[in-house]
Design an enzyme around this catalytic site. Structure first.
Site, PDB file in Angstrom:
ATOM      1  N   PHE A   1      26.273  35.613  70.467  1.00 38.98           N
ATOM      2  CA  PHE A   1      24.858  35.319  70.205  1.00 38.98           C
ATOM      3  C   PHE A   1      23.984  36.578  70.191  1.00 38.98           C
ATOM      4  O   PHE A   1      22.765  36.478  70.003  1.00 38.98           O
ATOM      5  CB  PHE A   1      24.318  34.323  71.245  1.00 38.98           C
ATOM      6  CG  PHE A   1      24.401  34.794  72.680  1.00 38.98           C
ATOM      7  CD1 PHE A   1      23.410  35.591  73.236  1.00 38.98           C
ATOM      8  CD2 PHE A   1      25.478  34.436  73.485  1.00 38.98           C
ATOM      9  CE1 PHE A   1      23.481  36.021  74.550  1.00 38.98           C
ATOM     10  CE2 PHE A   1      25.565  34.877  74.808  1.00 38.98           C
ATOM     11  CZ  PHE A   1      24.570  35.672  75.339  1.00 38.98           C
TER      12      PHE A   1
ATOM     13  N   ARG B   1      13.229  32.419  88.953  1.00 41.96           N
ATOM     14  CA  ARG B   1      14.374  31.846  88.233  1.00 41.96           C
ATOM     15  C   ARG B   1      14.384  30.318  88.413  1.00 41.96           C
ATOM     16  O   ARG B   1      14.710  29.580  87.495  1.00 41.96           O
ATOM     17  CB  ARG B   1      15.702  32.446  88.725  1.00 41.96           C
ATOM     18  CG  ARG B   1      15.918  33.905  88.351  1.00 41.96           C
ATOM     19  CD  ARG B   1      16.267  34.118  86.891  1.00 41.96           C
ATOM     20  NE  ARG B   1      17.591  33.657  86.537  1.00 41.96           N
ATOM     21  CZ  ARG B   1      18.203  33.969  85.397  1.00 41.96           C
ATOM     22  NH1 ARG B   1      17.616  34.763  84.500  1.00 41.96           N
ATOM     23  NH2 ARG B   1      19.388  33.499  85.117  1.00 41.96           N
TER      24      ARG B   1
ATOM     25  N   THR C   1      19.336  28.557  81.829  1.00 39.34           N
ATOM     26  CA  THR C   1      19.260  29.227  80.520  1.00 39.34           C
ATOM     27  C   THR C   1      19.185  28.222  79.376  1.00 39.34           C
ATOM     28  O   THR C   1      18.417  28.395  78.438  1.00 39.34           O
ATOM     29  CB  THR C   1      20.507  30.125  80.343  1.00 39.34           C
ATOM     30  OG1 THR C   1      20.580  31.020  81.458  1.00 39.34           O
ATOM     31  CG2 THR C   1      20.448  30.919  79.049  1.00 39.34           C
TER      32      THR C   1
ATOM     33  N   ARG D   1      11.715  25.705  81.323  1.00 35.08           N
ATOM     34  CA  ARG D   1      12.622  25.531  80.182  1.00 35.08           C
ATOM     35  C   ARG D   1      12.890  24.054  79.874  1.00 35.08           C
ATOM     36  O   ARG D   1      13.023  23.688  78.710  1.00 35.08           O
ATOM     37  CB  ARG D   1      13.915  26.310  80.407  1.00 35.08           C
ATOM     38  CG  ARG D   1      13.737  27.814  80.137  1.00 35.08           C
ATOM     39  CD  ARG D   1      14.926  28.595  80.581  1.00 35.08           C
ATOM     40  NE  ARG D   1      14.899  29.994  80.123  1.00 35.08           N
ATOM     41  CZ  ARG D   1      15.680  30.945  80.620  1.00 35.08           C
ATOM     42  NH1 ARG D   1      16.539  30.657  81.577  1.00 35.08           N
ATOM     43  NH2 ARG D   1      15.603  32.175  80.153  1.00 35.08           N
TER      44      ARG D   1
ATOM     45  N   HIS E   1      11.868  34.691  79.632  1.00 36.51           N
ATOM     46  CA  HIS E   1      12.877  35.513  80.307  1.00 36.51           C
ATOM     47  C   HIS E   1      12.401  35.797  81.714  1.00 36.51           C
ATOM     48  O   HIS E   1      11.212  36.036  81.930  1.00 36.51           O
ATOM     49  CB  HIS E   1      13.064  36.852  79.576  1.00 36.51           C
ATOM     50  CG  HIS E   1      13.830  37.857  80.386  1.00 36.51           C
ATOM     51  ND1 HIS E   1      15.210  37.883  80.409  1.00 36.51           N
ATOM     52  CD2 HIS E   1      13.419  38.836  81.245  1.00 36.51           C
ATOM     53  CE1 HIS E   1      15.611  38.858  81.239  1.00 36.51           C
ATOM     54  NE2 HIS E   1      14.544  39.444  81.756  1.00 36.51           N
TER      55      HIS E   1
ATOM     56  N   GLU F   1      14.509  46.388  84.645  1.00 36.49           N
ATOM     57  CA  GLU F   1      13.745  45.800  83.537  1.00 36.49           C
ATOM     58  C   GLU F   1      12.247  46.131  83.620  1.00 36.49           C
ATOM     59  O   GLU F   1      11.608  46.358  82.592  1.00 36.49           O
ATOM     60  CB  GLU F   1      13.956  44.287  83.516  1.00 36.49           C
ATOM     61  CG  GLU F   1      15.394  43.915  83.134  1.00 36.49           C
ATOM     62  CD  GLU F   1      15.635  42.411  83.104  1.00 36.49           C
ATOM     63  OE1 GLU F   1      16.685  42.005  82.592  1.00 36.49           O
ATOM     64  OE2 GLU F   1      14.778  41.638  83.591  1.00 36.49           O
TER      65      GLU F   1
HETATM   66  P1  IDP Z   1      18.881  34.062  81.080  1.00 41.98           P
HETATM   67  O1  IDP Z   1      17.786  34.328  80.076  1.00 41.98           O
HETATM   68  O2  IDP Z   1      18.754  32.720  81.711  1.00 41.98           O
HETATM   69  O3  IDP Z   1      19.025  35.176  82.099  1.00 41.98           O
HETATM   70  P2  IDP Z   1      21.302  35.107  79.824  1.00 41.98           P
HETATM   71  O4  IDP Z   1      22.672  34.557  80.016  1.00 41.98           O
HETATM   72  O5  IDP Z   1      20.989  36.422  80.469  1.00 41.98           O
HETATM   73  O6  IDP Z   1      20.262  33.987  80.263  1.00 41.98           O
HETATM   74  O7  IDP Z   1      21.063  35.205  78.255  1.00 41.98           O
HETATM   75  C1  IDP Z   1      19.960  35.931  77.753  1.00 41.98           C
HETATM   76  C2  IDP Z   1      19.332  35.137  76.627  1.00 41.98           C
HETATM   77  O8  IDP Z   1      20.254  35.082  75.549  1.00 41.98           O
HETATM   78  C3  IDP Z   1      19.026  33.673  76.937  1.00 41.98           C
HETATM   79  O9  IDP Z   1      17.803  33.498  77.619  1.00 41.98           O
HETATM   80  C4  IDP Z   1      19.001  33.080  75.549  1.00 41.98           C
HETATM   81  O10 IDP Z   1      17.777  33.408  74.886  1.00 41.98           O
HETATM   82  C5  IDP Z   1      20.133  33.845  74.860  1.00 41.98           C
HETATM   83  N1  IDP Z   1      21.408  33.132  74.943  1.00 41.98           N
HETATM   84  C6  IDP Z   1      22.255  33.096  75.998  1.00 41.98           C
HETATM   85  N2  IDP Z   1      23.347  32.350  75.724  1.00 41.98           N
HETATM   86  C7  IDP Z   1      23.180  31.917  74.446  1.00 41.98           C
HETATM   87  C8  IDP Z   1      23.949  31.098  73.569  1.00 41.98           C
HETATM   88  O11 IDP Z   1      25.031  30.616  73.918  1.00 41.98           O
HETATM   89  N3  IDP Z   1      23.423  30.857  72.332  1.00 41.98           N
HETATM   90  C9  IDP Z   1      22.235  31.375  71.907  1.00 41.98           C
HETATM   91  N4  IDP Z   1      21.470  32.157  72.712  1.00 41.98           N
HETATM   92  C10 IDP Z   1      21.928  32.419  73.957  1.00 41.98           C
HETATM   93 MG    MG Z   2      19.654  37.125  81.895  1.00 41.92          MG
END
Ligand code: IDP
Ligand code: MG
Length: 151
Positions: A59, A87, A93, A104, A117, A128
Site C-alpha cells: 500500500f 491512539r 487503523t 476512525r 494519523h 515525527e
Molecule cells: P496507523 O496510521 O494506525 O499507525 P500504520 O500501520 O502505521 O497505521 O499505517 C499507516 C497508514 O497507512 C494507515 O493509517 C493507512 O492510511 C495506510 N494503510 C495501512 N495499511 C493499509 C492497507 O492495508 N491498505 C491501504 N492503506 C493502508
Molecule cells: Mg503508524
C-alpha cells in the site's frame, strides 16, 4: 504525571470533508492540549520520510499519493500519557475494525481513507514531531482548566 507530546495529522480526506473542527474538538474535549498547529501540503519526499517504515509494503505508493493529494493539518498534542491516549481516541487503523466512539469509526469507512494519523510510541512521536515542527513553533503554556482536568 507522565506528560507526553505526540504528532497528529488530519489527513487530506479529513480536511476535504470539513472535519478539522470536529477532530480537534475530540482532543480538546478530552482535556488534551494543542501546543503546535499548522496547515501544509506534503511533498512526496516529506511523505516518504514520514512513512519510511512502510516502504516496500503493497500500500506504500497509494499511501504516498493519498497523503500528498491535498493540504493536511499537523499538530502537536500534549497531555498525560498523550501517545497512548490519542491512539485510543483515534481508534484502529482500519475504520471497519475501530470501536464506536473513536474518530476512525465515527468518521471513516476505509483503511485507505482513515482521516487521521497519530504517532504510535513516544520514540516515534519524538521523531515525527521533529519532521513537522521546529522547537520554536511548539508552545509551552498553561490551559486555564488544567487544575480541573488533572488532580
Ligand atoms: P496507523 O496510521 O494506525 O499507525 P500504520 O500501520 O502505521 O497505521 O499505517 C499507516 C497508514 O497507512 C494507515 O493509517 C493507512 O492510511 C495506510 N494503510 C495501512 N495499511 C493499509 C492497507 O492495508 N491498505 C491501504 N492503506 C493502508
Ligand atoms: Mg503508524
Amino acid at each position: 504525571m507522565e506528560t507526553e507530546r505526540t504528532l497528529v495529522l488530519i489527513k487530506p480526506d479529513g480536511v476535504q470533508r470539513g472535519l478539522i473542527g470536529k477532530i480537534i474538538s475530540r482532543f480538546e474535549d478530552k482535556g488534551l492540549k494543542i501546543v503546535a498547529m499548522k496547515m501544509l501540503h506534503l511533498t512526496k519526499e516529506n511523505a516518504e520520510e514520514h512513512y519510511a517504515q512502510h516502504k516496500g509494503k503493497p500500500f506504500f505508493d497509494s499511501l504516498i499519493n493519498y497523503i500528498t493529494s491535498a493540504p493536511i493539518v499537523a499538530m502537536v498534542v500534549e497531555g498525560k500519557n498523550a501517545v497512548a491516549c490519542i491512539r485510543k481516541v483515534v481508534g484502529a487503523t482500519n475504520p471497519q475494525e475501530a470501536e464506536p466512539g473513536t474518530i476512525r469509526f465515527d468518521f471513516a469507512m476505509d483503511i485507505g481513507r482513515n482521516i487521521i494519523h497519530a504517532s504510535d510510541s513516544p520514540d516515534t512521536a519524538e521523531r515525527e514531531i521533529k519532521l513537522f515542527f521546529d522547537e520554536s513553533e511548539i508552545f509551552d503554556y498553561k490551559r486555564i482548566d488544567e487544575e480541573w482536568v488533572y488532580e
